[in-house]
Motif scaffolding. Sequence first.
Motif, PDB file in Angstrom:
ATOM      1  N   LEU A  48      -3.630  10.215   3.687  1.00 32.02           N
ATOM      2  CA  LEU A  48      -3.351   9.335   4.829  1.00 32.02           C
ATOM      3  C   LEU A  48      -2.240   8.345   4.478  1.00 32.02           C
ATOM      4  N   PRO A  49      -1.323   8.102   5.415  1.00 33.03           N
ATOM      5  CA  PRO A  49      -0.217   7.199   5.109  1.00 33.03           C
ATOM      6  C   PRO A  49      -0.674   5.745   4.966  1.00 33.03           C
ATOM      7  N   LEU A  50       0.026   5.038   4.066  1.00 29.84           N
ATOM      8  CA  LEU A  50      -0.273   3.622   3.824  1.00 29.84           C
ATOM      9  C   LEU A  50       0.926   2.779   4.199  1.00 29.84           C
ATOM     10  N   GLN A  51       0.684   1.514   4.448  1.00 29.24           N
ATOM     11  CA  GLN A  51       1.800   0.573   4.633  1.00 29.24           C
ATOM     12  C   GLN A  51       1.475  -0.703   3.872  1.00 29.24           C
ATOM     13  N   GLU A  52       2.552  -1.427   3.539  1.00 28.22           N
ATOM     14  CA  GLU A  52       2.377  -2.687   2.782  1.00 28.22           C
ATOM     15  C   GLU A  52       2.203  -3.825   3.768  1.00 28.22           C
ATOM     16  N   ILE A  53       1.264  -4.704   3.489  1.00 23.92           N
ATOM     17  CA  ILE A  53       1.176  -5.937   4.276  1.00 23.92           C
ATOM     18  C   ILE A  53       1.166  -7.130   3.311  1.00 23.92           C
ATOM     19  N   THR A  63       2.006  -8.543  -1.740  1.00 23.43           N
ATOM     20  CA  THR A  63       1.912  -7.478  -0.733  1.00 23.43           C
ATOM     21  C   THR A  63       0.906  -6.455  -1.255  1.00 23.43           C
ATOM     22  N   SER A  64       0.238  -5.835  -0.337  1.00 21.58           N
ATOM     23  CA  SER A  64      -0.782  -4.858  -0.731  1.00 21.58           C
ATOM     24  C   SER A  64      -0.891  -3.788   0.357  1.00 21.58           C
ATOM     25  N   LYS A  65      -1.506  -2.655  -0.006  1.00 18.93           N
ATOM     26  CA  LYS A  65      -1.486  -1.496   0.905  1.00 18.93           C
ATOM     27  C   LYS A  65      -2.717  -1.443   1.808  1.00 18.93           C
TER      28      LYS A  65
END
Length: 209
Positions: A48-53, A63-65
């Motif tokens: 599953l795709p992740l994004q950084e926030i 920042t973390s995923k």
Amino acid sequence: MAKVYVFDHPLIQHKLTYIRDINTGTKEFRELVDEVATLMAFEITRELPLQEIEIETPVNKTTSKVLAGKKLGVVPILRAGLGMVDGILKLIPAAKVGHIGLYRDPETLKPVEYYVKLPSDIQERELIVVDPMLATGGSAIEAINSLKKRGAQHIQFMCLIAAPEGVEALKEAHPDVDIYIAALDEKLNDHGYIVPGLGDAGDRLFGTK
Ligand code: URA
């Protein structure tokens, strides 16, 4: 071409042994199917795709995923597929659930749709069709036909036990659908049961005979 993944994780294999065992009663059978479905959902969601926030820990900003919010849907084939739904939703609670009911026409022996209720946005969702057993492949193929007819674009199929005949039929009918299984068994018998299999998954889940 469709890829076939066999989840040979020791916990899955251990639990599957007791699912197969004729001495396992309905309550335990249902609990074990639920647990294996959770473990399989863990494996199937690996990509599953992740994004950084940006977040702030008690120590500093960083920042973390997090999951990038891909929309998922679970589609059990009635009725045995229902036994796998809650286990999957434990890990992906935001997934929507559609249902497809099929019965086998006594004359043609072909699966016929009698119930379909799906999330309205299935074309945007990554759908996981679930049924504990992939035997001849007839139901899985028909359920996926039904989803595609309604606009579904991304479909995966997940089951506990598959017969080689079912895997081949499904791959041939839907080469774009990857297949996730916990065990690939030997064959189908003359009554359409998977050997060694686990018997009738619906009856064992719901205590019917
Ligand atoms: N469906 C079942 O429940 N069991 C089989 O072995 C084959 C199809």
